[in-house]
Design a protein around this motif. Structure first.
Motif, PDB file in Angstrom:
ATOM      1  N   ALA A 138      65.190  18.335  34.424  1.00  0.00           N
ATOM      2  CA  ALA A 138      63.906  18.596  33.781  1.00  0.00           C
ATOM      3  C   ALA A 138      63.329  19.872  34.386  1.00  0.00           C
ATOM      4  CB  ALA A 138      62.959  17.432  33.976  1.00  0.00           C
ATOM      5  N   VAL A 139      62.876  20.772  33.517  1.00  0.00           N
ATOM      6  CA  VAL A 139      62.383  22.069  33.971  1.00  0.00           C
ATOM      7  C   VAL A 139      61.119  22.424  33.201  1.00  0.00           C
ATOM      8  CG1 VAL A 139      62.917  24.532  34.127  1.00  0.00           C
ATOM      9  CG2 VAL A 139      64.709  22.862  34.509  1.00  0.00           C
ATOM     10  N   VAL A 140      60.135  22.973  33.920  1.00  0.00           N
ATOM     11  CA  VAL A 140      58.923  23.502  33.297  1.00  0.00           C
ATOM     12  C   VAL A 140      58.968  25.008  33.475  1.00  0.00           C
ATOM     13  CG1 VAL A 140      56.412  23.568  33.407  1.00  0.00           C
ATOM     14  CG2 VAL A 140      57.605  21.409  33.737  1.00  0.00           C
ATOM     15  N   THR A 141      58.888  25.753  32.368  1.00  0.00           N
ATOM     16  CA  THR A 141      58.909  27.214  32.437  1.00  0.00           C
ATOM     17  C   THR A 141      57.507  27.738  32.187  1.00  0.00           C
ATOM     18  OG1 THR A 141      59.507  27.351  30.104  1.00  0.00           O
ATOM     19  CG2 THR A 141      61.304  27.406  31.713  1.00  0.00           C
ATOM     20  N   ALA A 142      57.169  28.840  32.891  1.00  0.00           N
ATOM     21  CA  ALA A 142      55.835  29.416  32.768  1.00  0.00           C
ATOM     22  C   ALA A 142      55.907  30.926  32.910  1.00  0.00           C
ATOM     23  CB  ALA A 142      54.914  28.827  33.824  1.00  0.00           C
ATOM     24  N   LYS A 143      54.826  31.582  32.514  1.00  0.00           N
ATOM     25  CA  LYS A 143      54.716  33.032  32.618  1.00  0.00           C
ATOM     26  C   LYS A 143      53.512  33.351  33.500  1.00  0.00           C
ATOM     27  CE  LYS A 143      54.036  37.166  29.791  1.00  0.00           C
ATOM     28  NZ  LYS A 143      53.794  37.662  28.439  1.00  0.00           N
ATOM     29  N   VAL A 144      53.685  34.268  34.455  1.00  0.00           N
ATOM     30  CA  VAL A 144      52.593  34.663  35.341  1.00  0.00           C
ATOM     31  C   VAL A 144      51.695  35.643  34.589  1.00  0.00           C
ATOM     32  CG1 VAL A 144      51.988  35.755  37.528  1.00  0.00           C
ATOM     33  CG2 VAL A 144      54.052  34.346  37.382  1.00  0.00           C
ATOM     34  N   LEU A 145      50.434  35.257  34.398  1.00  0.00           N
ATOM     35  CA  LEU A 145      49.485  36.107  33.671  1.00  0.00           C
ATOM     36  C   LEU A 145      48.781  37.099  34.592  1.00  0.00           C
ATOM     37  CD1 LEU A 145      47.855  33.448  31.318  1.00  0.00           C
ATOM     38  CD2 LEU A 145      49.696  35.040  30.797  1.00  0.00           C
ATOM     39  N   GLY A 146      48.521  36.701  35.818  1.00  0.00           N
ATOM     40  CA  GLY A 146      47.833  37.610  36.730  1.00  0.00           C
ATOM     41  C   GLY A 146      47.580  36.988  38.085  1.00  0.00           C
ATOM     42  N   HIS A 147      47.217  37.851  39.040  1.00  0.00           N
ATOM     43  CA  HIS A 147      46.871  37.408  40.391  1.00  0.00           C
ATOM     44  C   HIS A 147      45.395  37.715  40.622  1.00  0.00           C
ATOM     45  CE1 HIS A 147      51.070  36.761  41.247  1.00  0.00           C
ATOM     46  NE2 HIS A 147      51.363  38.011  40.939  1.00  0.00           N
ATOM     47  N   LEU A 148      44.681  36.801  41.228  1.00  0.00           N
ATOM     48  CA  LEU A 148      43.260  36.975  41.461  1.00  0.00           C
ATOM     49  C   LEU A 148      42.812  36.165  42.672  1.00  0.00           C
ATOM     50  CD1 LEU A 148      41.439  34.435  39.454  1.00  0.00           C
ATOM     51  CD2 LEU A 148      43.571  35.204  38.480  1.00  0.00           C
ATOM     52  N   LYS A 149      41.522  36.252  42.987  1.00  0.00           N
ATOM     53  CA  LYS A 149      40.937  35.487  44.077  1.00  0.00           C
ATOM     54  C   LYS A 149      39.980  34.459  43.501  1.00  0.00           C
ATOM     55  CE  LYS A 149      40.108  37.815  48.048  1.00  0.00           C
ATOM     56  NZ  LYS A 149      39.438  38.809  48.899  1.00  0.00           N
ATOM     57  N   GLY A 150      39.937  33.307  44.138  1.00  0.00           N
ATOM     58  CA  GLY A 150      39.057  32.238  43.678  1.00  0.00           C
ATOM     59  C   GLY A 150      37.626  32.453  44.124  1.00  0.00           C
ATOM     60  N   ASP A 151      36.763  31.480  43.806  1.00  0.00           N
ATOM     61  CA  ASP A 151      35.364  31.543  44.200  1.00  0.00           C
ATOM     62  C   ASP A 151      35.234  31.432  45.714  1.00  0.00           C
ATOM     63  OD1 ASP A 151      34.651  31.686  41.544  1.00  0.00           O
ATOM     64  OD2 ASP A 151      34.358  29.521  41.352  1.00  0.00           O
ATOM     65  N   LYS A 152      34.145  31.993  46.238  1.00  0.00           N
ATOM     66  CA  LYS A 152      33.910  31.933  47.679  1.00  0.00           C
ATOM     67  C   LYS A 152      33.469  30.522  48.073  1.00  0.00           C
ATOM     68  CE  LYS A 152      32.475  35.285  50.229  1.00  0.00           C
ATOM     69  NZ  LYS A 152      31.719  36.341  50.914  1.00  0.00           N
ATOM     70  N   VAL A 153      34.059  30.027  49.137  1.00  0.00           N
ATOM     71  CA  VAL A 153      33.710  28.730  49.682  1.00  0.00           C
ATOM     72  C   VAL A 153      33.047  28.980  51.031  1.00  0.00           C
ATOM     73  CG1 VAL A 153      34.595  26.515  50.486  1.00  0.00           C
ATOM     74  CG2 VAL A 153      35.651  27.625  48.528  1.00  0.00           C
ATOM     75  N   ILE A 154      31.826  28.470  51.222  1.00  0.00           N
ATOM     76  CA  ILE A 154      31.101  28.640  52.474  1.00  0.00           C
ATOM     77  C   ILE A 154      31.302  27.396  53.330  1.00  0.00           C
ATOM     78  CG2 ILE A 154      28.838  29.006  53.539  1.00  0.00           C
ATOM     79  CD1 ILE A 154      29.789  31.369  51.892  1.00  0.00           C
ATOM     80  N   VAL A 155      31.692  27.619  54.588  1.00  0.00           N
ATOM     81  CA  VAL A 155      31.846  26.523  55.546  1.00  0.00           C
ATOM     82  C   VAL A 155      30.752  26.713  56.593  1.00  0.00           C
ATOM     83  CG1 VAL A 155      33.373  25.431  57.211  1.00  0.00           C
ATOM     84  CG2 VAL A 155      34.322  26.497  55.163  1.00  0.00           C
ATOM     85  N   TYR A 167      43.592  33.003  47.468  1.00  0.00           N
ATOM     86  CA  TYR A 167      44.396  33.836  46.574  1.00  0.00           C
ATOM     87  C   TYR A 167      45.064  32.929  45.544  1.00  0.00           C
ATOM     88  CZ  TYR A 167      43.840  37.667  49.855  1.00  0.00           C
ATOM     89  OH  TYR A 167      43.316  38.658  50.648  1.00  0.00           O
ATOM     90  N   LEU A 168      44.937  33.270  44.265  1.00  0.00           N
ATOM     91  CA  LEU A 168      45.452  32.432  43.186  1.00  0.00           C
ATOM     92  C   LEU A 168      46.314  33.244  42.229  1.00  0.00           C
ATOM     93  CD1 LEU A 168      42.155  30.543  42.278  1.00  0.00           C
ATOM     94  CD2 LEU A 168      44.025  29.688  43.669  1.00  0.00           C
ATOM     95  N   SER A 169      47.140  32.530  41.465  1.00  0.00           N
ATOM     96  CA  SER A 169      47.900  33.111  40.364  1.00  0.00           C
ATOM     97  C   SER A 169      47.582  32.293  39.120  1.00  0.00           C
ATOM     98  CB  SER A 169      49.403  33.050  40.634  1.00  0.00           C
ATOM     99  OG  SER A 169      49.744  33.869  41.715  1.00  0.00           O
ATOM    100  N   GLU A 170      47.383  32.986  38.007  1.00  0.00           N
ATOM    101  CA  GLU A 170      47.152  32.298  36.742  1.00  0.00           C
ATOM    102  C   GLU A 170      48.462  32.280  35.972  1.00  0.00           C
ATOM    103  OE1 GLU A 170      44.130  32.377  32.902  1.00  0.00           O
ATOM    104  OE2 GLU A 170      44.318  34.148  34.178  1.00  0.00           O
ATOM    105  N   ILE A 171      48.901  31.083  35.592  1.00  0.00           N
ATOM    106  CA  ILE A 171      50.150  30.957  34.835  1.00  0.00           C
ATOM    107  C   ILE A 171      49.868  30.249  33.513  1.00  0.00           C
ATOM    108  CG2 ILE A 171      51.617  30.943  36.896  1.00  0.00           C
ATOM    109  CD1 ILE A 171      51.889  27.924  36.583  1.00  0.00           C
ATOM    110  N   GLN A 172      50.726  30.515  32.537  1.00  0.00           N
ATOM    111  CA  GLN A 172      50.643  29.836  31.255  1.00  0.00           C
ATOM    112  C   GLN A 172      51.956  29.106  31.039  1.00  0.00           C
ATOM    113  OE1 GLN A 172      49.804  32.281  27.870  1.00  0.00           O
ATOM    114  NE2 GLN A 172      49.485  30.513  26.527  1.00  0.00           N
TER     115      GLN A 172
END
Length: 173
Positions: A56-73, A91-96
């Protein structure tokens, strides 16, 4: 049809044409990736892997690289005057998701066999290691160092003690 797949150490429920934000992937934007750690597959009937579903395989395409929202600790200890503020952006990647299939692609199996043959050749070469040649320093006879003579010790006299300074007492009134 949906599947639960493990991507970059996290599990996601994905369906075809769905966009997902995952931890940063090494692939470039526009590259196609495939994930073979499919844990559950629902295509009319539910198939559960133990621990993963084979072929079983899931195939995807990388749409872009970005940064997520700021988290304050923010850490604080009351009545102690301790405050610590820290921030973080993931650091995040958006995939479809392009497709979910139950048959592994033939290219992947062929690539694995070629890699295993190459690894066997490398392992065969490592069986007979070459001997290292001796260096010039190792061939030269070692010179023995003559024992050093100890210098005669001068008769050390104990240091003369200086008399302690006497404090003069002032008359009390």
């Amino acid at each position: 049809m949906y599947a639960i797949v493990e991507i970059a150490g996290q599990q996601f429920k994905v369906a075809k044409d769905q966009k997902v934000f995952v931890h940063r992937l090494e692939e470039k934007e526009g590259a196609k990736v495939s994930f073979d750690k499919v844990l559950l597959l629902d295509d009319g009937k539910i198939t559960i892997g133990a621990p993963v579903i084979e072929n079983a395989v899931v195939t995807a395409k990388v749409l872009g690289h970005l940064k997520g929202d700021k988290v304050i600790v923010f850490k604080k200890k009351r009545r102690k005057g301790f405050k610590k503020k820290n921030g973080h952006r993931q650091y995040l990647s958006e995939i479809q998701i392009e497709g979910i299939s139950t048959k592994a692609p033939a290219k992947k199996a062929a690539a694995k066999t070629e890699e295993s043959k190459a690894e066997e050749k490398v392992a065969a070469k490592k069986v007979a290691p070459a001997k290292k040649t001796a260096t010039k320093e190792a061939k030269a006879p070692a010179k023995k160092a003559a024992p050093k003579k100890a210098a005669p010790k001068a008769a050390s006299k104990p240091a003369a003690k200086k008399p302690a300074a006497k404090k003069e007492e002032s008359p009390k009134k």
